[in-house]
Scaffold this motif. Sequence first.
Motif, PDB file in Angstrom:
ATOM      1  N   THR A  25       4.424  -5.210  12.120  1.00 40.91           N
ATOM      2  CA  THR A  25       3.273  -5.881  12.738  1.00 40.91           C
ATOM      3  C   THR A  25       2.007  -5.678  11.905  1.00 40.91           C
ATOM      4  O   THR A  25       1.241  -6.617  11.685  1.00 40.91           O
ATOM      5  N   THR A  26       1.813  -4.467  11.421  1.00 39.62           N
ATOM      6  CA  THR A  26       0.652  -4.175  10.584  1.00 39.62           C
ATOM      7  C   THR A  26       0.690  -4.993   9.299  1.00 39.62           C
ATOM      8  O   THR A  26      -0.316  -5.555   8.876  1.00 39.62           O
ATOM      9  N   HIS A  27       1.872  -5.090   8.703  1.00 39.78           N
ATOM     10  CA  HIS A  27       2.034  -5.873   7.474  1.00 39.78           C
ATOM     11  C   HIS A  27       1.742  -7.350   7.742  1.00 39.78           C
ATOM     12  O   HIS A  27       1.030  -8.008   6.972  1.00 39.78           O
ATOM     13  N   ALA A  28       2.281  -7.892   8.835  1.00 43.43           N
ATOM     14  CA  ALA A  28       2.058  -9.302   9.182  1.00 43.43           C
ATOM     15  C   ALA A  28       0.577  -9.560   9.475  1.00 43.43           C
ATOM     16  O   ALA A  28       0.018 -10.564   9.040  1.00 43.43           O
ATOM     17  N   GLY A  30      -1.937  -7.897   8.303  1.00 41.32           N
ATOM     18  CA  GLY A  30      -2.636  -7.834   7.014  1.00 41.32           C
ATOM     19  C   GLY A  30      -2.527  -9.135   6.246  1.00 41.32           C
ATOM     20  O   GLY A  30      -3.499  -9.608   5.655  1.00 41.32           O
ATOM     21  N   LYS A  31      -1.332  -9.735   6.270  1.00 38.21           N
ATOM     22  CA  LYS A  31      -1.145 -11.029   5.593  1.00 38.21           C
ATOM     23  C   LYS A  31      -2.014 -12.108   6.240  1.00 38.21           C
ATOM     24  O   LYS A  31      -2.623 -12.923   5.560  1.00 38.21           O
ATOM     25  N   VAL A  32      -2.048 -12.125   7.564  1.00 33.94           N
ATOM     26  CA  VAL A  32      -2.862 -13.114   8.272  1.00 33.94           C
ATOM     27  C   VAL A  32      -4.337 -12.922   7.931  1.00 33.94           C
ATOM     28  O   VAL A  32      -5.052 -13.886   7.652  1.00 33.94           O
ATOM     29  N   ASP A  34      -5.610 -11.550   5.256  1.00 29.91           N
ATOM     30  CA  ASP A  34      -5.818 -11.962   3.865  1.00 29.91           C
ATOM     31  C   ASP A  34      -5.934 -13.480   3.758  1.00 29.91           C
ATOM     32  O   ASP A  34      -6.803 -14.003   3.062  1.00 29.91           O
ATOM     33  N   THR A  35      -5.065 -14.191   4.469  1.00 27.84           N
ATOM     34  CA  THR A  35      -5.085 -15.656   4.445  1.00 27.84           C
ATOM     35  C   THR A  35      -6.375 -16.186   5.046  1.00 27.84           C
ATOM     36  O   THR A  35      -7.022 -17.072   4.480  1.00 27.84           O
ATOM     37  N   SER A  37      -9.240 -14.636   5.355  1.00 24.75           N
ATOM     38  CA  SER A  37     -10.346 -14.266   4.474  1.00 24.75           C
ATOM     39  C   SER A  37     -10.415 -15.199   3.269  1.00 24.75           C
ATOM     40  O   SER A  37     -11.491 -15.663   2.887  1.00 24.75           O
ATOM     41  N   SER A  38      -9.278 -15.499   2.691  1.00 23.68           N
ATOM     42  CA  SER A  38      -9.226 -16.398   1.539  1.00 23.68           C
ATOM     43  C   SER A  38      -9.698 -17.798   1.917  1.00 23.68           C
ATOM     44  O   SER A  38     -10.469 -18.431   1.188  1.00 23.68           O
TER      45      SER A  38
END
Length: 104
Positions: A25-28, A30-32, A34-35, A37-38
Amino acid sequence: MNNLNTPSSIGTQISDSATTMLDATTHAAGKVLDTVSSEAQNLAQRSGQLLQDGTAQVRKQAEAARDATRGYIQQDPMKAVLMAAAAGAGLVLLGSLLTRNSRD
């Protein structure tokens, strides 16, 4: 006796599963983040560029209007002065009508 069914081993399995799920969940998340933010950065850059382009276009139009006005004044200065005086008189009349109506 099977060691996998003891309360201690079941607790360890649950804890391990919870840790694995939390990591995933933490990894997912983080990906969200990052997306998002980008995408926010991209939107800000595009907005800034659009603002610069719009400002440049308005500046060009203002310069063109200024140049056209100068040319008109140079070609027929007396007519330009009369038009400016008429516009000023119209603004004074409008202002006096507005202030008179607000006092009544």
